[in-house]
Structure formats: C-alpha cells, structure tokens
Enzyme design. Sequence first.
Site, short mmCIF file in Angstrom:
data_model
loop_
_atom_site.label_atom_id
_atom_site.label_comp_id
_atom_site.label_asym_id
_atom_site.label_seq_id
_atom_site.Cartn_x
_atom_site.Cartn_y
_atom_site.Cartn_z
N PRO A 142 85.56 119.05 75.60
CA PRO A 142 84.96 117.87 74.99
C PRO A 142 85.12 117.71 73.48
CG PRO A 142 83.28 119.49 75.46
CD PRO A 142 84.56 120.04 76.01
N CYS A 143 86.34 117.43 73.07
CA CYS A 143 86.61 117.19 71.64
C CYS A 143 85.93 115.92 71.15
CB CYS A 143 88.11 117.16 71.38
SG CYS A 143 89.03 116.04 72.43
#
Length: 181
Positions: A142-143
Amino acid sequence: MIWVHPSNIRTHPEPIRWSVETTPAGELLILESGDGLISATFTESAQRDLERWKETHPGQTLIPQVTSWISTEDNHDSVPPTPIRISLSGTPFQLDVWRTLLEIPWGETRTYGWIAERIGRPKACRAVGSAVGNNPIALLVPCHRVLPSTGHAGNYAGGQHRKIALLTWEGYENFKSAGAS
C-alpha cells in the site's frame, strides 16, 4: 481488504499469469508467477500494457488468470485464510521500504519520514520516496498510504486521483492533517 504478510515477499520465477481487476481507483493489471504476485499496476489499456511487458520480457509466456484477487466489499477487518504471496525484485533498501509499507494499517497513512525512521535510515526520506514510487505492486503493497509531511495527498505513480480514491475507499479523508513524523 488484501492481507500480505511481509515474510511473503520473494524473488520471482516463471511462468506468468495475468488478470485485470476492477478497483475503486480503476483497472489494475496483475501479473503472477508460480511464487506469487510480481506486479500490480493501474492501467488504461491492459492489452497495451501486456504487449509492452512482453517486449521487455522476451520469450516469457503470459497466461490469463481467472481467479479474482481483489474484493471491493467492506471486509477490511477480516484476514483471508491464505495470505497472498508476493514476489518482489529490488535493492535491499527498496525491499526494506516495501516491507514497511505492509505495516501501515487499512485506512491509515504514514509519512516518508516515518518509513525512513522505521527502517533505521532517518535522513533517507527522499530515497524512501523513490522506493515508494517504484513499488511494482500497487494497492497490495500500500504505497498509496504514504503522504508527505505536509499532509496533502502528494504524488502517486498511478495518478493522484487514484491515490485519493483508494484512501477514500479505505475511509481516510483527512489529507491536510495527515501524518506521523
């Protein structure tokens, strides 16, 4: 929700299976080897991106995958019975950053500085930003949960509109007051 355990990050072999998943932020092209997911990128044209991928990986066969990886239902409090395996290639620094991204809870955000501190490189905020931007597995690693210290949405490789859509889907809407140090 997608649950990925940091110990499930590996390097990738062949063959490659692919699928296109619909998310709240648009279509996501997913590539998977026998060892796990190797790429998940937002796409405007999956066919074009698959052709481009074949050009950069000559001799590799791509096989359509029928299994769906992503549920857009509100089930983020549950953990799937079998964690998704991912298979990443990168520098040791990039792998440290990508593993740390997996620690950010659903619906929460952290800053580049938080990640730098967490990996023991407190002055490496810009390098962390570069590694976050080069994350090959959007959404699943989850950047999109990383914001600049200003609390604004900041940049996102898939486009800022997608970052905002993903965070909103997760229930996060407080962009201006975001961020741990």
